[in-house]
Design an enzyme around this catalytic site. Structure first.
Site, PDB file in Angstrom:
ATOM      1  N   GLU A 167       0.791  -1.233   0.000  1.00 31.80           N
ATOM      2  CA  GLU A 167       0.000   0.000   0.000  1.00 31.80           C
ATOM      3  C   GLU A 167       0.823   1.283   0.000  1.00 31.80           C
ATOM      4  OE1 GLU A 167      -2.975   0.047   3.034  1.00 31.80           O
ATOM      5  OE2 GLU A 167      -3.975  -1.747   2.296  1.00 31.80           O
ATOM      6  N   GLU A 356      -5.367  -8.440   0.715  1.00 33.96           N
ATOM      7  CA  GLU A 356      -5.833  -8.159   2.085  1.00 33.96           C
ATOM      8  C   GLU A 356      -7.301  -7.786   2.035  1.00 33.96           C
ATOM      9  OE1 GLU A 356      -3.908  -5.236   4.606  1.00 33.96           O
ATOM     10  OE2 GLU A 356      -1.928  -5.957   4.029  1.00 33.96           O
TER      11      GLU A 356
HETATM   12  C1  BGC Z   1      -2.358  -2.677   6.081  1.00 35.61           C
HETATM   13  C2  BGC Z   1      -2.281  -3.550   7.309  1.00 35.61           C
HETATM   14  C3  BGC Z   1      -3.301  -3.075   8.332  1.00 35.61           C
HETATM   15  C4  BGC Z   1      -4.680  -3.196   7.738  1.00 35.61           C
HETATM   16  C5  BGC Z   1      -5.817  -2.805   8.664  1.00 35.61           C
HETATM   17  C6  BGC Z   1      -3.768  -2.361   5.651  1.00 35.61           C
HETATM   18  O1  BGC Z   1      -3.807  -1.067   5.200  1.00 35.61           O
HETATM   19  O2  BGC Z   1      -1.633  -3.246   5.030  1.00 35.61           O
HETATM   20  O3  BGC Z   1      -0.980  -3.529   7.789  1.00 35.61           O
HETATM   21  O4  BGC Z   1      -3.199  -3.743   9.539  1.00 35.61           O
HETATM   22  O5  BGC Z   1      -4.746  -2.348   6.620  1.00 35.61           O
HETATM   23  O6  BGC Z   1      -5.733  -1.471   9.018  1.00 35.61           O
END
Ligand code: BGC
Length: 445
Positions: A167, A356
């Site tokens: 990101e 993610e």
């Molecule tokens: C990040 C993670 C973070 C997750 C939840 C993402 O932007 O890559 O490291 O924990 O969001 O906030």
């Protein structure tokens, strides 16, 4: 009822993690300080003053934790390499204990039959490099390239799946413009120079991996959020397009060879023009094998002339009485589908992976169990959105849940729980939540 087999037998299923959020041992075994170690020590920056010294103690418990990934039925384990654990001063001296640690983690994955996906940069910049300007400084690219080279040469025989950055908009905006994440810098000048060096790093990193790792599958990740204008007024629609330009287009477009976005917006246009000469455009471009998308929320915005430059303001889910997670982030799987579609419409993207996606809720450990039904419902809705996009022909090849276990959630400290496994941070006792069992069952079918 949605089943894993609906996604096809070659679809990859994984969980994602990040070094700084889970490893602990932050000042041990030869590791140098990262910007997050420094930042968390500054009072007031992290909720309740939480520190990442121990985090989930994954450094000592990786064997059991990787066994949990396996037990839950996933086939992919995504983790990141801590740059200051490998190169305590950012470049130069290599820490052999750090090198050994990631060999151990990789070997453990391979022994358990899991495919490792390595993220090279998940936000823990060596403090020594930040002292020289961090991502705002020209020299960062030389140091980053040296780090990528060490990783590729050391682990490239065993690991074929790589993600260059996590990101880029997240860490440049929160860390170099808004100052709420490490290293806590603010302002547009810092932001734009961090953006440019980061965009160079994502493409350079891809090229180094391509040269050093035979048969590599190379990707990088982007946060993405559908940006919804609050009303259809011209002012709101334009405000939404400015936010979309920053949040969704700023890093992917140069990587695809399109240069920086920014037509119709003076500030971005100025930046784009000065940084999109032929020399830059070529260096910013890399032909990634896959693009990782990470989605947590859509963003509703309206025009607000009092906000400098962006002139846009977020309308919170709560104030619109929309369903939201413990972070206040709107739950809206239709918008997840639409943002996947927005990215899939770039003809040059070969395939997408959801690297993610997940949600924080106020989990409670009661009588040895954590019954997180809301998270299960969340995953059901979001997986259905992925399946819908896939069914319409979008080339989506995998999904990684965020995250294996509750961890250090950056500025939120240990308060926000995103895990499929509950962690008691006092005892480091892991307890599989109902959502973890739900995944275990889902992946069997
Ligand atoms: C990040 C993670 C973070 C997750 C939840 C993402 O932007 O890559 O490291 O924990 O969001 O906030």
């Amino acid at each position: 009822m949605i089943k894993a087999s609906d996604f096809g037998s070659d679809f990859s299923w994984g969980v994602a993690t990040a070094a700084a959020q889970i490893e602990g041992a932050s000042d041990q075994y030869g590791k140098g300080p990262s910007i997050w170690d420094t930042f968390s020590k500054r009072s007031g920056k992290i909720k309740k003053g939480h520190q990442l010294v121990t985090a989930c103690d994954f450094y000592h418990r990786y064997h059991e934790d990787i066994a949990l990934v396996k037990l839950l039925g996933f086939s992919v384990f995504r983790f990141s390499i801590s740059w200051p654990r490998l190169l305590p001063y950012g470049d130069g001296l290599v820490n052999e204990e750090g090198i050994r640690f990631y060999h151990n983690v990789i070997d453990e994955c391979l022994e358990q039959g899991l495919t490792p996906y390595i993220t090279l940069y998940h936000w823990d910049l060596p403090q020594a490099l930040e002292d020289e300007g961090g991502w705002t400084a020209f020299g960062i690219n030389t140091a980053f390239n040296a780090f990528v080279s060490v990783c590729a040469k050391t682990y490239g025989d065993k690991v074929k799946n790589w993600l260059v950055l996590n990101e880029p908009f997240g860490f440049t905006s929160l860390g170099y413009m808004l100052g709420v994440h490490a290293p806590g810098k603010t302002g547009l000048t810092n932001f734009f120079s961090a953006v440019h060096h980061t965009a160079i790093a994502q493409a350079d990193g891809g090229r180094i991996l391509r040269a050093e790792v035979s048969g590599a599958n190379i990707g990088t990740t982007y946060s993405c959020s559908e940006v919804i204008p609050y009303t259809q007024s011209d002012a709101d629609v334009l405000a939404a397009s400015r936010v979309d330009c920053l949040m969704n287009r700023l890093f992917i477009e140069p990587a695809l060879g399109l240069g920086y976005p920014g037509e119709e917006w003076e500030v971005m246009e100025k930046f784009s023009i000065s940084h999109s000469t032929w020399r830059h455009t070529e260096r910013l471009t890399f032909d990634f094998d896959f693009i990782g998308l990470q989605n947590y929320f859509p963003l509703t915005v309206k025009y607000n002339g009092f906000i400098p430059v962006l002139q846009a303001w977020e309308v919170k889910a709560k104030s619109m009485k929309k369903p939201h997670t413990a972070m206040g982030w709107e739950v809206n799987a239709d918008s997840f589908y639409r943002i996947i579609k927005q990215f899939a419409s770039y003809p040059k993207i070969k395939n997408l992976m959801i690297t993610e996606n997940g949600a924080a809720y106020q989990d409670k450990l009661i009588g040895g169990t954590v019954d997180d039904q809301e998270r299960i419902e969340y995953f059901k809705l979001y997986l259905a959105a992925v399946l819908k996009a896939k069914g319409e022909g979008m080339n989506i090849t995998g999904y990684m849940a965020w995250t294996l276990m509750d961890n250090f959630e950056w500025a939120e400290g240990y308060n926000a729980r995103f895990g499929l496994v509950y962690n008691d941070f006092k005892t480091q006792q892991r307890t599989i939540k109902s959502s973890g069992y739900w995944w275990q069952d889902f992946l069997k079918k």
